[in-house]
Design an enzyme around this catalytic site. Structure first.
Site, PDB file in Angstrom:
ATOM      1  N   GLN A 241       8.038 127.981  -0.208  1.00  0.00           N
ATOM      2  CA  GLN A 241       8.971 129.112  -0.258  1.00  0.00           C
ATOM      3  C   GLN A 241       8.306 130.330  -0.904  1.00  0.00           C
ATOM      4  OE1 GLN A 241      13.135 127.511  -1.488  1.00  0.00           O
ATOM      5  NE2 GLN A 241      11.671 125.993  -2.226  1.00  0.00           N
TER       6      GLN A 241
ATOM      7  N   HIS B 229       8.981 131.814   3.810  1.00  0.00           N
ATOM      8  CA  HIS B 229       9.436 133.196   3.572  1.00  0.00           C
ATOM      9  C   HIS B 229       8.344 134.229   3.809  1.00  0.00           C
ATOM     10  CE1 HIS B 229      12.506 131.096   0.760  1.00  0.00           C
ATOM     11  NE2 HIS B 229      12.996 131.233   1.977  1.00  0.00           N
TER      12      HIS B 229
ATOM     13  N   ILE C 237      10.843 121.696 -13.691  1.00  0.00           N
ATOM     14  CA  ILE C 237      11.332 121.861 -15.058  1.00  0.00           C
ATOM     15  C   ILE C 237      12.729 122.466 -14.981  1.00  0.00           C
ATOM     16  CG2 ILE C 237      10.939 122.932 -17.304  1.00  0.00           C
ATOM     17  CD1 ILE C 237       7.963 123.143 -16.541  1.00  0.00           C
ATOM     18  N   GLY C 238      13.737 121.711 -15.399  1.00  0.00           N
ATOM     19  CA  GLY C 238      15.113 122.189 -15.341  1.00  0.00           C
ATOM     20  C   GLY C 238      15.855 121.614 -14.151  1.00  0.00           C
TER      21      GLY C 238
END
Length: 291
Positions: free
Chosen positions: A122, A140, A266-267
């Protein structure tokens, strides 16, 4: 052949080192995959010094109230294009020199070994290309290419930089801060006198070959990626919260096909409730541990 250069952690959220159990789980996942479909996001490039949008504490949205240019605004407003290209002109010399990190190089090596069936990124930073990945789709687009909205003529972004310099020999601006997609922050006063070239062939509007916010990925590209996913037997998401639907739709398709899905980010992500495996580590720290 993994780079020994130290990662740039300025824009990487804090996280613990990889847990040995997680390493073993991802190793098992990759070992069981014969045709791995990989999707990467901004979190794979933060270790190369490129900020992302959404990371807690260090992403663009956390650090500033600024938002990326919208497609419709770029197309209809000459002042929006002037602002975009002035910021991009100042940021380009640094942005274009960013290099792939260990995570990009590992995925390149997996492709060479026949483990990675297809890579979809992306990101628009060309780091997978610089790393040598070939079985790849830039979902993209890529900031290193520019095209004319009227006639479709393409030029390299590096070539456009020379046109900017020729049109703006005395123009100078000090960057205030760096943004994720190759531009920097400038004031309206700073960009007021910046000159933007038109297409040399037809005089049309020049636009980076990227999907801006509010625009859509071509149906042809979406179909092509779905075909590569249909040929795959598992999916790995690396460095993406998958908040943008253009990428998330492929995870939904993988779930429909009952493919095992591993997420390394991460997250939290949109996939956490249905992924087979969720790992909360740096891509460049965990992926090189997988053989």
């Amino acid at each position: 052949s993994v780079s020994r250069a130290s990662p740039n952690l300025t824009f990487v959220p804090a996280c613990l080192p990889p847990d040995p159990v997680e390493v073993e789980e991802l190793q098992h996942f990759v070992s069981n995959s014969k045709r791995l479909f990989v999707m990467t996001g901004a979190g794979i490039s933060t270790e190369s010094g490129i900020p992302d949008y959404r990371s807690e504490g260090v992403g663009l949205y956390a650090r500033t109230d600024r938002r990326p240019v919208q497609h419709a605004e770029f197309v209809r407003s000459a002042s929006a294009r002037q602002r975009y290209w002035a910021r991009n002109f100042v940021g380009w010399p640094q942005f274009s020199t960013h290099q792939p990190n260990k995570a990009h190089l590992v995925l390149r090596d997996w492709e060479k070994l026949g483990k990675l069936h297809w890579l979809v990124t992306q990101n628009v930073d060309a780091l997978h290309t610089k790393a040598g990945s070939q079985r790849m789709t830039e979902l993209h687009g890529c900031t290193h290419r520019v095209f004319c909205l009227a006639c479709g003529d393409q030029i390299l972004r590096s070539e456009l930089q020379e046109h900017f310099e020729a049109l703006n020999p005395a123009w100078k601006a000090e960057a205030l801060d760096v943004a994720p997609d190759g531009d920097v922050f400038l004031t309206d006063e700073q960009v007021r006198n910046f000159q933007v070239p038109a297409c040399r062939k037809c005089g049309g509007i020049l636009k980076p070959d990227v999907t801006f916010f509010g625009d859509t990925v071509s149906q042809e590209k979406v179909r092509f990626v779905h075909q590569r996913l249909a040929e795959s037997d598992s999916m790995l998401v690396a460095g993406s919260s998958m908040q943008v639907y253009s990428g998330y739709r492929f995870a939904l398709a993988a779930r429909e096909k009952k493919l095992p899905i591993a997420v390394l980010n991460i997250g939290p992500t949109r996939l956490d409730h249905f992924a087979s495996l969720k790992l909360n580590s740096r891509c460049g720290e965990l992926l090189p541990l997988i053989v």
